[in-house]
Design a protein around this motif. Sequence first.
Motif, PDB file in Angstrom:
ATOM      1  N   TRP A  70       0.822  -1.375  -0.056  1.00 40.57           N
ATOM      2  CA  TRP A  70      -0.012   0.152   0.149  1.00 40.57           C
ATOM      3  C   TRP A  70       0.913   1.166   0.016  1.00 40.57           C
ATOM      4  O   TRP A  70       0.416   2.265  -0.418  1.00 40.57           O
ATOM      5  CB  TRP A  70      -1.013  -0.047   1.089  1.00 40.57           C
ATOM      6  N   GLN A  72       3.420   1.432  -2.028  1.00 39.22           N
ATOM      7  CA  GLN A  72       3.849   1.362  -3.264  1.00 39.22           C
ATOM      8  C   GLN A  72       5.278   1.377  -3.507  1.00 39.22           C
ATOM      9  O   GLN A  72       5.747   2.108  -4.302  1.00 39.22           O
ATOM     10  CB  GLN A  72       3.053   2.630  -4.103  1.00 39.22           C
ATOM     11  N   ALA A  75       4.590  -4.122  -5.965  1.00 39.74           N
ATOM     12  CA  ALA A  75       3.254  -4.119  -6.522  1.00 39.74           C
ATOM     13  C   ALA A  75       3.112  -5.656  -6.830  1.00 39.74           C
ATOM     14  O   ALA A  75       3.922  -6.506  -7.187  1.00 39.74           O
ATOM     15  CB  ALA A  75       3.346  -3.252  -7.989  1.00 39.74           C
ATOM     16  N   ASP A  83      -3.573  -5.308  -3.848  1.00 36.77           N
ATOM     17  CA  ASP A  83      -3.438  -4.058  -4.406  1.00 36.77           C
ATOM     18  C   ASP A  83      -4.528  -3.275  -4.919  1.00 36.77           C
ATOM     19  O   ASP A  83      -4.191  -2.246  -5.404  1.00 36.77           O
ATOM     20  CB  ASP A  83      -2.404  -4.557  -5.708  1.00 36.77           C
ATOM     21  N   TRP A  84      -5.429  -3.948  -4.880  1.00 36.34           N
ATOM     22  CA  TRP A  84      -6.831  -3.176  -5.287  1.00 36.34           C
ATOM     23  C   TRP A  84      -7.470  -2.978  -3.867  1.00 36.34           C
ATOM     24  O   TRP A  84      -8.626  -2.298  -3.558  1.00 36.34           O
ATOM     25  CB  TRP A  84      -7.891  -4.023  -5.885  1.00 36.34           C
ATOM     26  N   TYR A  85      -6.936  -2.987  -2.765  1.00 39.28           N
ATOM     27  CA  TYR A  85      -7.208  -3.175  -1.404  1.00 39.28           C
ATOM     28  C   TYR A  85      -8.454  -3.799  -0.841  1.00 39.28           C
ATOM     29  O   TYR A  85      -9.083  -3.739   0.167  1.00 39.28           O
ATOM     30  CB  TYR A  85      -7.434  -1.421  -1.091  1.00 39.28           C
ATOM     31  N   SER A 306       7.370  -1.426  -7.590  1.00 40.03           N
ATOM     32  CA  SER A 306       6.340  -0.598  -7.858  1.00 40.03           C
ATOM     33  C   SER A 306       6.988   0.499  -8.709  1.00 40.03           C
ATOM     34  O   SER A 306       7.911   1.000  -8.765  1.00 40.03           O
ATOM     35  CB  SER A 306       5.675   0.079  -6.821  1.00 40.03           C
ATOM     36  N   ASN A 353       0.823   0.180  -9.543  1.00 41.63           N
ATOM     37  CA  ASN A 353      -0.194  -0.738  -8.529  1.00 41.63           C
ATOM     38  C   ASN A 353      -1.578  -0.706  -8.820  1.00 41.63           C
ATOM     39  O   ASN A 353      -2.277   0.404  -9.214  1.00 41.63           O
ATOM     40  CB  ASN A 353       0.062   0.167  -7.285  1.00 41.63           C
ATOM     41  N   GLY A 354      -2.365  -1.788  -8.729  1.00 40.39           N
ATOM     42  CA  GLY A 354      -3.534  -2.022  -8.562  1.00 40.39           C
ATOM     43  C   GLY A 354      -4.239  -1.734 -10.086  1.00 40.39           C
ATOM     44  O   GLY A 354      -5.344  -1.463 -10.352  1.00 40.39           O
ATOM     45  N   GLU A 497      -3.180   6.286  -8.248  1.00 42.87           N
ATOM     46  CA  GLU A 497      -4.678   5.822  -7.896  1.00 42.87           C
ATOM     47  C   GLU A 497      -4.625   4.451  -8.569  1.00 42.87           C
ATOM     48  O   GLU A 497      -4.150   4.057  -9.405  1.00 42.87           O
ATOM     49  CB  GLU A 497      -5.385   6.617  -8.703  1.00 42.87           C
ATOM     50  N   ILE A 498      -5.535   3.632  -7.638  1.00 44.61           N
ATOM     51  CA  ILE A 498      -5.839   2.420  -7.988  1.00 44.61           C
ATOM     52  C   ILE A 498      -6.882   2.301  -8.867  1.00 44.61           C
ATOM     53  O   ILE A 498      -7.924   2.719  -8.568  1.00 44.61           O
ATOM     54  CB  ILE A 498      -6.253   1.548  -6.798  1.00 44.61           C
ATOM     55  N   GLN A 505     -12.410   1.166  -5.607  1.00 44.27           N
ATOM     56  CA  GLN A 505     -11.875   2.041  -6.734  1.00 44.27           C
ATOM     57  C   GLN A 505     -12.226   3.439  -6.514  1.00 44.27           C
ATOM     58  O   GLN A 505     -13.224   3.721  -6.154  1.00 44.27           O
ATOM     59  CB  GLN A 505     -12.108   1.505  -8.001  1.00 44.27           C
TER      60      GLN A 505
END
Length: 554
Positions: A70, A72, A75, A83-85, A306, A353-354, A497-498, A505
Amino acid sequence: MKKFIKYIFAVVVLINMTSCFKNFDELRENPNYPSTVEPESLFANVLYTNTGSFYGAQGQYFNLTGAGLWGQQFAKIQYIDEDWYQYRASVMDEKWKRMYSGISGTSNLAGLYDLELAIAEVRNRKAAYESDGNSQGVADAEALEGAMLVAKVYFFSVTTDVWGDIPYSEAFQTIDLGFDQTNFQPTYDAQKEIYDNFFEVLEEANTLLSNNGSIAAGSDIIYRGNTSRWRMLANSLAARLYTRISKVDATKSREGLGKLFTDKGTYPMFSGNEDDAELIYLGSQPYMQPIYYNAYIDNRNDFAISATLIELLKENNDKRLYVYAQPTQASMTKPDDAADDWKASPEYVGQENGVPASEAPGFTAVSMIGNLYREQPAGKSFWMTYSELKFIEAEAALNGIAGVSGTVESLVNEGIEASFTKQYADVEAYSAPIIPVDGDVVSDPFTDAAIVINNLDWSKNGGKERVIAEQKYLSNFTNGPEVFAELRRTGWPAISEIRGGTVYQGKGLPNRFPYPFSEQTTNSANWSAASQGINDTMYGKKVWFAENSEVNYK
């Protein structure tokens, strides 16, 4: 190294003496638990397993799939959920349980409860020595107690920094620790109150460690019994924590830092890389560097470097790039149809990331974590370093804190040089290969640090505070818990931003780790009170030290 191998095996034998509970609600009187236990064996086990809970496999990759991800620095390139939380609730539950109570059974991993037992036992020992008039015994007990208190603050500081309000003052009220009954539903202390106690405990530790006592080297896998370095860590850690609260309690932060910096005779701090608080792994299973363990024992290939980190390194022609990352496999692999005179042309590519699942890269297209970390079973995990302290001093100078020696610029330069010196020394010690891109040359640490120093842009958005934060971020590579905390406090570096996932999202960086589901069922009333203002388990109310901060995005 042989000494440490013998020590670890001794710890494994002694581990059965520790009280490790799978769940918080198992902290009950144990009729099989001995009335006394050697605090040294408990301390050794806690140092190893709790460090592992933050950086290694013991904590379900607290760093790799949590804080460091998180933040970063890493990744994910497959199984991208975290990685999308989109965390796995069972994994977060396990992180919490292992921190507090460890885990019993075949693994016998210690938790913070075991450290509390050790502190209680060494205090009993000290009382006996005082009764007998044994002054050296008292001093030795105080030194061990002081080191334990420093470790307690360190472990709890990481825990509260990711979760915010947590059980603290009532966390370990058990019969084994002298209470009339075990408290199965401890209240959650406010993070501000926890921090206030941290400063008191570190003050006490500094005093206890100043009385010429000694610690058995075999019980101490961080400093091998060096009490002066534990004392330096106590005060360096205090500087970190006073800095952490600077945006929410500026007065206490300023007073605390001023006390430390104006009286280094009373409050000695790190003076070089040799003082760094780090755990060196044995290199034999299961005592391996956790990133190596993830790749080669768990046989995972989930993590790349990342793009946030890679871009920041490239911005200033920072040759730590070749330490922190490896060239893409594609750039180093000869194509089947290549000419006979083909030669590799190394490329370093970070992973955003994400990303949406459809954009997940192939393993060969992005840079894996550097050889010094991913390919070295006997590598290191860091609690705190001298280079980090220099950036703390630089921020203190920026804020006009009394007692700081040096300008913002000179202290940043010293921090960069210390980081390069440490990384290059470790590269040499581990014979870790460095592979520069075509036309680039890696020189000595001071020459390469000077390139970064000369390229720093002090006028860009965010100014000096941003430069300090970004360089601290780079010096703290692989220390995900610290990176995640500072990112939320300072807002820098700017992160991506993811874009992938379906749940979070557009919400931005989580404000915290989510509280575990087990607390909702076993400690519901206190969990509910602590959760007021939290939305979607991780958003809404921020952790206290970041209440006045905003994260920046690219």
